[in-house]
Design a protein around this motif. Sequence first.
Motif, PDB file in Angstrom:
ATOM      1  N   GLY A 271      12.914  -4.762   2.869  1.00  0.00           N
ATOM      2  CA  GLY A 271      13.488  -3.431   2.782  1.00  0.00           C
ATOM      3  C   GLY A 271      12.744  -2.481   1.863  1.00  0.00           C
ATOM      4  O   GLY A 271      13.070  -1.290   1.789  1.00  0.00           O
ATOM      5  N   TRP A 272      11.727  -2.963   1.188  1.00  0.00           N
ATOM      6  CA  TRP A 272      10.997  -2.165   0.216  1.00  0.00           C
ATOM      7  C   TRP A 272      10.184  -1.055   0.878  1.00  0.00           C
ATOM      8  O   TRP A 272       9.756  -0.113   0.212  1.00  0.00           O
ATOM      9  N   GLU A 273       9.969  -1.159   2.185  1.00  0.00           N
ATOM     10  CA  GLU A 273       9.155  -0.179   2.894  1.00  0.00           C
ATOM     11  C   GLU A 273       9.979   0.982   3.466  1.00  0.00           C
ATOM     12  O   GLU A 273       9.419   1.867   4.117  1.00  0.00           O
ATOM     13  N   THR A 274      11.262   1.010   3.214  1.00  0.00           N
ATOM     14  CA  THR A 274      12.086   2.107   3.719  1.00  0.00           C
ATOM     15  C   THR A 274      11.902   3.350   2.859  1.00  0.00           C
ATOM     16  O   THR A 274      11.601   3.273   1.662  1.00  0.00           O
ATOM     17  N   SER A 275      12.089   4.520   3.447  1.00  0.00           N
ATOM     18  CA  SER A 275      11.827   5.785   2.756  1.00  0.00           C
ATOM     19  C   SER A 275      12.763   6.024   1.582  1.00  0.00           C
ATOM     20  O   SER A 275      12.421   6.742   0.642  1.00  0.00           O
TER      21      SER A 275
ATOM     22  N   LEU B 212       3.273  -2.599   3.909  1.00  0.00           N
ATOM     23  CA  LEU B 212       2.636  -3.916   3.742  1.00  0.00           C
ATOM     24  C   LEU B 212       3.171  -4.657   2.510  1.00  0.00           C
ATOM     25  O   LEU B 212       2.407  -5.190   1.706  1.00  0.00           O
ATOM     26  N   ALA B 213       4.489  -4.697   2.372  1.00  0.00           N
ATOM     27  CA  ALA B 213       5.119  -5.446   1.285  1.00  0.00           C
ATOM     28  C   ALA B 213       6.157  -6.400   1.859  1.00  0.00           C
ATOM     29  O   ALA B 213       7.357  -6.285   1.575  1.00  0.00           O
TER      30      ALA B 213
ATOM     31  N   VAL C 127       0.847  -1.190   0.000  1.00  0.00           N
ATOM     32  CA  VAL C 127       0.000   0.000   0.000  1.00  0.00           C
ATOM     33  C   VAL C 127       0.883   1.242   0.000  1.00  0.00           C
ATOM     34  O   VAL C 127       1.828   1.335   0.790  1.00  0.00           O
ATOM     35  N   TYR C 128       0.567   2.189  -0.871  1.00  0.00           N
ATOM     36  CA  TYR C 128       1.335   3.424  -0.932  1.00  0.00           C
ATOM     37  C   TYR C 128       0.779   4.412   0.082  1.00  0.00           C
ATOM     38  O   TYR C 128      -0.376   4.821   0.008  1.00  0.00           O
TER      39      TYR C 128
END
Length: 391
Positions: free
Chosen positions: A171-175, A165-166, A155-156
């Motif tokens: 690590g895909w959720e880091t800024s 939620l990936a 979710v973006y």
Amino acid sequence: MPGRSALSAAVSSTGSVRVANERAVYDVLCRGGGLSAPELGEVTGLSKPTVGLALAELEQLGLVEQAGRRRGSTGRAPRLYQLRPSAAGALAIDVGRSWVRGARVDLAGQVQQRAELRADGRSADALVDQVLRLAGDLGAADHHVSHTVLGSPGVYDRAADVIRLAPNLPGWETSSVLSRLRAGLPGDLVVENDINLAALAELDDLARLDDPVDTFVLVSVGTGLGMGIVSGGRLLRGARGAAGEISYLPADPSSAVTSTRLEELTGSASIVRAAREAGLDLPSAEAVFDAARHGSAPAQDVVAGEAERLSLALAAVVAVLDPPLIVLGGGVGRNGDLLLGPVRTDLGRRLPLAPPEIRISRLGTDAPLQGAVADGLARARHTAFAVATSA
């Protein structure tokens, strides 16, 4: 004599009408080029002189070009018009656990290049590097790309500019992920859930049928479980973009802390696990389905269990949304020859009313990429016209 304000209002009104006429002609050409001025007039309802003026202006703005003449017609063959392909374009990228796929589309709607890479799951940085390399391979820097549409699991979060939620992409959720992508990709970056994009591709496909459908849910079962919701031709995202995240529905609510999620029971990994528990040494869900087709009783039992768990998810969807149509997609969901009958039967037992129509998606594994192409193209066309006519 009219005052200056009245003259200004008249000029403004005339300009608005002119732009509206140009937009009407432009929108028709967006549906498909190779149309003559009389044909454009018939579709738009505009007079022949008005269509001629609109086409002349659109040509001068660089949005439309002539595409030869109509062959086989009596008398003087009419000129044909189409959108000028090089005027603008969009980049579409779909990031998944196994693959990174991309495509570049021009203003006329033609996909000029496609490419894919097996996803490097070692780190988010490695995956970002792949996305940027793929954009380079697609020649994005050498063309007028106004938008890049990125499809991703999760979710973006617009407020924080991060993907949430990936869990399948460590690590895909880091800024830093989106900041690097935003800096390295051409045009405006649009981030969208991959299943939502697949639903947009389904909408486009269903619109081509003799009986078009514009309200449905796409339930995608593959590595994970997800849903895209389309109502009246519009994608429903929810207040925080999390509408359709049915993977988080609890399948075993006995423990509020450690309850099992539906995704853990319906995804491809659970099918392989169930097959091994049944004594089958098979490497993938696809292999389990193939074994079931070839008469393996243990594999058929595993498939029956998958159909039962999938119907549990669909029962929750129907109870909340009451959709007229459910489309099953994803690597698991597309096995309709084995799943559709049992799912319909089990769903009929779970629901107090007759279940909705259930179909198997006609699209392949690149449905999210197709949706990203369609979304990017619509954005590029809108922006190209807005920029050209506001100059």
